[in-house]
Write an enzyme that holds these catalytic residues in place. Structure first.
Site, mmCIF file in Angstrom:
data_model
loop_
_atom_site.group_PDB
_atom_site.id
_atom_site.type_symbol
_atom_site.label_atom_id
_atom_site.label_comp_id
_atom_site.label_asym_id
_atom_site.label_seq_id
_atom_site.Cartn_x
_atom_site.Cartn_y
_atom_site.Cartn_z
ATOM 1 N N HIS A 174 24.004 -37.459 44.088
ATOM 2 C CA HIS A 174 23.279 -38.538 43.493
ATOM 3 C C HIS A 174 22.164 -39.028 44.480
ATOM 4 C CE1 HIS A 174 26.954 -38.944 40.923
ATOM 5 N NE2 HIS A 174 27.503 -38.685 42.150
HETATM 6 O O1 RIB Z 1 27.431 -43.449 41.597
HETATM 7 C C1 RIB Z 1 27.197 -42.453 43.034
HETATM 8 C C2 RIB Z 1 26.816 -43.335 44.062
HETATM 9 O O2 RIB Z 1 27.843 -44.262 44.427
HETATM 10 C C3 RIB Z 1 26.025 -42.768 45.200
HETATM 11 O O3 RIB Z 1 25.030 -43.548 45.734
HETATM 12 C C4 RIB Z 1 27.322 -42.509 46.135
HETATM 13 O O4 RIB Z 1 26.987 -42.311 47.404
HETATM 14 C C5 RIB Z 1 27.968 -43.874 45.900
HETATM 15 O O5 RIB Z 1 27.491 -44.858 46.650
#
Ligand code: RIB
Ligand code: CA
Length: 311
Positions: free
Chosen positions: A239
């Site tokens: 992500h």
């Molecule tokens: O939904 C994904 C996000 O939430 C990413 O940044 C992960 O590290 C969590 O913080």
């Protein structure tokens, strides 16, 4: 042209750590500071993870600062099911032996750095946006000093905490509302693209063969994610690293400009990023939204960037 100054605001976190490693070794940017926020796990862990990580990788000169321990709008929820109790899965980094936290709180450090960089500072925001919102509330002139915010959060469609909300936004929707409405140029890298690219075992094998501390640590984090995936948990989704890719490798993404705002209340929609793709609100676009990703290009870029730790 000099290296682009960045501050990384994060809730480190397994995928945050990989994104930080990529930014540290990317020769296009200069990481000016790393700041922590409550998110994946409690702030006592996200902050220590940043300090331990920067010392472990030998970046003693990069300031690490603590940030908000609670969101503006309280949501007592952590994602330790995804990131483990301390945020780095099954990995335990050596406790920092000499590196100390910067004396400033995150919002102040970010603001002072923005002043020093005279409008060139870019922010990689990969956790709940609490620190950025606090800075904007404390320093109304800050919005003119930030060149661009690259954030991981939200989704044009869907969610991962609820059917309509992504974790980073859901934890602190009011903060996300303040940031998206700030007028700062910004790019949203949400679940629409981050769930469409997963790292695979050969990526881990290649990183482990590289042999540097950063590459082996990222291989260990990926292996933890593969184990999590095989037990029915989240895939090895990058992500946060994809939000960084948007900044330095935009060719792997397809982005479109839309008006975006955040639902702060609502039994079913709290934390929803309203991406006005039909232009129904009649408001000018304020966010560039990533809607497509080339998975192979992105994964290749990430491995190659981390391998730059070999010099
Ligand atoms: O939904 C994904 C996000 O939430 C990413 O940044 C992960 O590290 C969590 O913080
Ligand atoms: Ca994160």
């Amino acid at each position: 042209m000099g290296r682009r100054p960045f501050i990384i605001d994060c809730d480190t976190g397994t995928d945050d750590a990989i994104a930080i490693a990529a930014a540290l070794y990317c020769d296009e940017v200069e990481v000016k500071a790393v700041t922590s926020v409550n998110g994946n796990v409690a702030h006592q862990y996200t902050s220590r993870n940043n300090l331990n990580l920067l010392e472990y990788l030998g970046f003693d000169d990069i300031p690490v600062a603590k940030g908000a321990v609670h969101p503006i709008m309280e949501n007592s929820y952590h994602a330790d099911g995804t990131h483990g109790n301390t945020g780095l899965g099954c990995i335990t980094l050596p406790e920092a032996s000499h590196k100390k936290f910067d004396g400033r709180i995150a919002s102040q450090l970010i603001y002072e750095t923005a002043l020093e960089e005279k409008g060139e500072l870019e922010l990689l925001v990969i956790g709940p946006m609490t620190n950025i919102a606090i800075m904007l509330l404390e320093h109304p002139d800050a919005a003119q000093l930030i060149k661009h915010i690259w954030f991981m959060g939200g989704a044009a469609v869907g969610g991962n905490v609820t059917t309509t909300a992504e974790f980073n936004i859901w934890i602190d929707p009011m903060a996300a509302h303040i940031v998206t409405q700030s007028g700062i140029p910004q790019t949203m890298v949400g679940l629409d693209v981050t769930t469409a690219a997963a790292m695979k075992e050969p990526h881990s094998t290649e990183l482990r063969a590289c042999g540097t501390k950063a590459a082996v640590l990222c291989a260990d984090l990926l292996d933890y994610m593969f184990e999590r995936r095989d037990k029915g948990g989240e895939d090895a989704l990058m992500h946060d690293a994809m939000a960084f890719a948007a900044a330095v490798y935009p060719d792997c993404l397809e982005c479109h400009d839309y008006y975006v705002d955040v639902e702060c209340f609502g039994e079913y929609t709290k934390g929803h990023t309203m991406v006005d793709r039909r232009g129904k609100k009649g408001k000018a676009p304020n966010v560039s939204v990533a809607l497509k990703v080339d998975e192979d290009k992105f994964c290749r870029w990430l491995v190659d960037t981390i391998k730059k730790s070999a010099g």
